[in-house]
Write an enzyme that holds these catalytic residues in place. Structure first.
Site, mmCIF file in Angstrom:
data_model
loop_
_atom_site.group_PDB
_atom_site.id
_atom_site.type_symbol
_atom_site.label_atom_id
_atom_site.label_comp_id
_atom_site.label_asym_id
_atom_site.label_seq_id
_atom_site.Cartn_x
_atom_site.Cartn_y
_atom_site.Cartn_z
ATOM 1 C CG ASP A 140 -1.679 2.765 -3.213
ATOM 2 O OD1 ASP A 140 -0.930 2.379 -2.305
ATOM 3 O OD2 ASP A 140 -2.811 3.247 -3.017
ATOM 4 N N GLY A 183 1.082 0.941 2.338
ATOM 5 C CA GLY A 183 0.811 -0.477 2.127
ATOM 6 C C GLY A 183 1.561 -0.892 0.882
ATOM 7 C CG HIS A 184 5.159 -0.150 0.263
ATOM 8 N ND1 HIS A 184 6.379 0.433 0.487
ATOM 9 C CD2 HIS A 184 4.276 0.879 0.155
ATOM 10 C CE1 HIS A 184 6.239 1.751 0.523
ATOM 11 N NE2 HIS A 184 4.970 2.043 0.330
ATOM 12 C CD GLN A 221 2.705 7.744 2.828
ATOM 13 O OE1 GLN A 221 3.738 8.223 3.262
ATOM 14 N NE2 GLN A 221 2.222 6.606 3.273
ATOM 15 C CE LYS A 247 5.221 4.322 -2.570
ATOM 16 N NZ LYS A 247 3.884 4.356 -3.185
HETATM 17 P P1 GDP Z 1 3.004 0.728 -3.417
HETATM 18 O O1 GDP Z 1 2.269 1.269 -2.249
HETATM 19 O O2 GDP Z 1 3.542 1.813 -4.300
HETATM 20 O O3 GDP Z 1 4.084 -0.252 -3.044
HETATM 21 O O4 GDP Z 1 1.935 -0.065 -4.292
HETATM 22 P P2 GDP Z 1 0.793 -1.070 -3.729
HETATM 23 O O5 GDP Z 1 1.442 -2.325 -3.284
HETATM 24 O O6 GDP Z 1 -0.092 -0.378 -2.771
HETATM 25 O O7 GDP Z 1 -0.060 -1.266 -5.044
HETATM 26 C C1 GDP Z 1 0.487 -1.788 -6.203
HETATM 27 C C2 GDP Z 1 -0.211 -3.119 -6.532
HETATM 28 O O8 GDP Z 1 0.058 -3.479 -7.859
HETATM 29 C C3 GDP Z 1 0.268 -4.283 -5.697
HETATM 30 O O9 GDP Z 1 -0.801 -5.158 -5.468
HETATM 31 C C4 GDP Z 1 1.333 -4.953 -6.579
HETATM 32 O O10 GDP Z 1 1.468 -6.332 -6.335
HETATM 33 C C5 GDP Z 1 0.725 -4.731 -7.928
HETATM 34 N N1 GDP Z 1 1.682 -4.578 -9.039
HETATM 35 C C6 GDP Z 1 2.894 -3.958 -9.068
HETATM 36 N N2 GDP Z 1 3.392 -3.945 -10.320
HETATM 37 C C7 GDP Z 1 2.467 -4.561 -11.092
HETATM 38 C C8 GDP Z 1 2.376 -4.839 -12.482
HETATM 39 O O11 GDP Z 1 3.240 -4.482 -13.289
HETATM 40 N N3 GDP Z 1 1.251 -5.477 -12.911
HETATM 41 C C9 GDP Z 1 0.264 -5.874 -12.071
HETATM 42 N N4 GDP Z 1 -0.794 -6.483 -12.570
HETATM 43 N N5 GDP Z 1 0.310 -5.625 -10.747
HETATM 44 C C10 GDP Z 1 1.395 -4.969 -10.280
HETATM 45 P P1 IMO Z 2 1.669 3.886 -0.218
HETATM 46 O O1 IMO Z 2 3.024 3.976 0.430
HETATM 47 C C1 IMO Z 2 -2.007 5.900 -1.351
HETATM 48 C C2 IMO Z 2 -3.513 8.973 1.387
HETATM 49 C C3 IMO Z 2 -4.795 8.715 2.149
HETATM 50 C C4 IMO Z 2 -5.343 10.131 2.217
HETATM 51 C C5 IMO Z 2 -4.080 10.952 2.452
HETATM 52 C C6 IMO Z 2 -3.815 11.288 3.910
HETATM 53 O O2 IMO Z 2 1.041 2.543 -0.101
HETATM 54 O O3 IMO Z 2 1.729 4.404 -1.617
HETATM 55 P P2 IMO Z 2 -2.883 9.836 5.946
HETATM 56 O O4 IMO Z 2 -3.430 8.616 6.610
HETATM 57 O O5 IMO Z 2 -1.520 9.667 5.386
HETATM 58 O O6 IMO Z 2 -2.981 11.063 6.800
HETATM 59 O O7 IMO Z 2 -3.889 10.111 4.698
HETATM 60 O O8 IMO Z 2 -3.006 10.189 1.933
HETATM 61 N N1 IMO Z 2 -2.451 7.941 1.560
HETATM 62 C C7 IMO Z 2 -2.102 7.065 0.610
HETATM 63 N N2 IMO Z 2 -2.608 6.853 -0.622
HETATM 64 N N3 IMO Z 2 -0.945 5.201 -0.932
HETATM 65 C C8 IMO Z 2 -0.403 5.422 0.285
HETATM 66 O O9 IMO Z 2 0.749 4.840 0.689
HETATM 67 C C9 IMO Z 2 -1.003 6.369 1.142
HETATM 68 N N4 IMO Z 2 -0.749 6.810 2.383
HETATM 69 C C10 IMO Z 2 -1.637 7.782 2.617
HETATM 70 O O10 IMO Z 2 -5.645 7.867 1.426
HETATM 71 O O11 IMO Z 2 -5.881 10.517 0.987
HETATM 72 MG MG MG Z 3 0.350 1.122 -1.378
#
Ligand code: GDP
Ligand code: IMO
Ligand code: MG
Length: 428
Positions: A13, A40-41, A224, A16
């Site tokens: 999270d 979850g991106h 991840q 990416k």
């Molecule tokens: P990922 O799994 O690595 O793709 O990240 P996630 O989407 O799960 O979580 C990142 C969250 O931060 C998302 O809701 C993005 O829209 C948000 N985000 C990304 N870059 C920024 C930033 O520079 N500032 C803010 N406020 N939100 C951001």
């Molecule tokens: P993105 O791509 C954050 C965590 C779960 C748990 C562990 C194992 O959005 O960054 P799993 O279901 O993979 O067997 O769970 O990994 N986890 C993540 N945490 N971002 C993710 O993906 C994750 N995918 C799995 O919360 O701790």
């Molecule tokens: Mg994510």
């Protein structure tokens, strides 16, 4: 043949999806190589918050080829749902998405096992996303997994499901005391999904190789994060795949010679969803402020993310195990408004200072962070349009990260939208 890998340098999270979305405008192809719909991106485009789980973030740019690589585990029902979700926004998916015939399938019994194994573990549960990821990778390693190519041969698929159900139902009923699965509904729903995806299934390794040889620009989108890697992460509190840069070779089916650079996405602070030690975790009001301001709730499960200060011990480890060329730093705006920001530069363990990330979780859970304090910067910086206008203290924070990690920051993100960031080094 520029091949750029974008990985998470922390516990997932990091943003990416947002970084891949930015770079994808200049790429020809975006490839996911591991994990499944545990990811979850989130990508914000024109006020729409897209949530992607299996399909590469490049799909939001018209014309880009997107690949679901052989190293992924696919829940075909979830995949069809995601395709329909994107098509609902008028996005053309079917002509651009390529699905590896070698990727493994997540079956309904994997999801149930993920749940019951977690419950069985009680206090020791990992906090998985319960999408069946771990059990699907277990079957792959045990050599009883069912692959996408099997799904396209209905008779063979049925035989494999039958064989697996014999064993899985015994475990589900006798070990976990739950109701087993009937073959019929599984076959029916999976073959229905197969009809929807079959035209996208192919040998993705050939396409990726051809693109590379023709000097096309390829982005490899990690899911991840480094500390969730099954080999190099905080085992056992990890996922069951290889999110690190090395995972690209196996999960996309390419040789290391096709990779030019590796970008580590780093959130300006640290978050973790799920269990396991977290040395810089903030259990006080500052942690709550960061969670609320950064909207730190899981994209896939909605769970509140644990928040803490930036951890350089962990980042230096991520630099090494991924061979990071650059850092892309996100969510600097979230820290705005804090009087002081802290960076963990080492751990105190039994009176000694540690600067290498420990393998033992017993050691890690007893580590006390050693902090360096820096002055904070103001709120409301997301609309700044020129890098020179960024607050001086924010720039100092970035220089400090570069100094402590020895890696150049190539991208600075100050908001979730496409225009809310600065490219310091042009990667493509
Ligand atoms: P990922 O799994 O690595 O793709 O990240 P996630 O989407 O799960 O979580 C990142 C969250 O931060 C998302 O809701 C993005 O829209 C948000 N985000 C990304 N870059 C920024 C930033 O520079 N500032 C803010 N406020 N939100 C951001
Ligand atoms: P993105 O791509 C954050 C965590 C779960 C748990 C562990 C194992 O959005 O960054 P799993 O279901 O993979 O067997 O769970 O990994 N986890 C993540 N945490 N971002 C993710 O993906 C994750 N995918 C799995 O919360 O701790
Ligand atoms: Mg994510």
């Amino acid at each position: 043949m520029p091949g750029i890998v974008v990985i998470g340098a922390q516990w997932g999270d990091e943003g990416k999806g947002r970084i891949v979305d930015y770079l994808a405008s200049r790429a020809d192809m975006v490839v996911r190589y591991q994990g499944g719909n545990n990811a979850g991106h989130t990508v914000e485009v024109n006020d729409i918050r897209f949530k992607l789980h299996l399909i590469p973030s490049g799909i939001l740019h018209p014309g880009k080829i997107c690949v679901i690589g052989n190293g992924m585990v696919i829940d075909p029902i979830a995949l069809v749902d995601e395709i329909m979700y994107l098509e609902g926004y008028g996005i053309d998916v079917k002509s651009r998405l390529k699905i590896s015939d070698r990727a493994h399938l997540i079956m309904p019994y994997h999801k149930l096992l993920d749940e019951v194994i977690e419950e069985h573990k009680g206090e020791l549960q990992l906090g998985t996303t319960r999408r069946g990821i771990g059990p699907a990778y277990v079957d792959k390693a045990e050599r009883i997994g069912i692959r996408v190519c099997d799904l396209l041969e209905p008779k063979y698929f049925e035989e494999k499901v039958e064989q697996n159900l014999r064993m899985k139902n015994e475990i589900i009923q006798k070990v976990y005391g739950k109701k087993g699965f009937e073959k019929g509904p599984i076959i029916e729903s999976y073959l229905k999904a197969a009809e929807q995806i079959k035209d996208m299934v192919c040998d993705t390794t050939s396409i990726i190789y051809e693109f590379s040889k023709n000097d096309k620009k390829i982005l490899y989108e990690g899911a991840q994060g480094t500390l969730l890697d099954v080999d190099l992460g905080t085992y056992p509190y990890v996922t069951s795949s290889h999110p690190i840069a090395g995972g690209v070779c196996i999960g996309a089916g390419i040789g290391p010679t096709l990779i030019d650079s590796v970008v580590g996405v780093v959130k300006a602070y640290t978050t973790r969803v799920g269990k396991g030690p977290f040395p810089t975790e903030l259990l006080d009001k500052t942690g709550d402020i960061i969670r609320e301001k950064g909207y730190e709730y899981g994209t896939t499960t909605g769970r509140p993310r644990r928040c803490g200060w930036l951890d350089i011990v962990m980042l230096r480890y991520a630099v090494k195990v991924n061979g990071l060329s650059y850092i892309a730093i996100t969510k600097l705006d979230t820290l705005g408004g804090l009087e002081k920001v802290k960076i963990c530069i080492g751990y105190k363990y039994k009176g000694k200072t540690i600067t290498d990330f420990p393998a033992s979780l017993n050691v890690l859970s007893e580590c006390e962070p050693i902090y360096e304090e820096l002055p904070g910067w103001e709120e409301g910086i997301s609309d700044i349009k020129r890098v020179e206008e960024l607050p001086e203290n924010l720039i100092k924070y970035i220089y400090k990260i570069e100094e402590l990690t020895g890696v150049k920051v190539a991208f600075i993100s100050i908001g979730p939208k496409r225009e809310q960031g600065f490219e310091i080094v042009k990667l493509f």
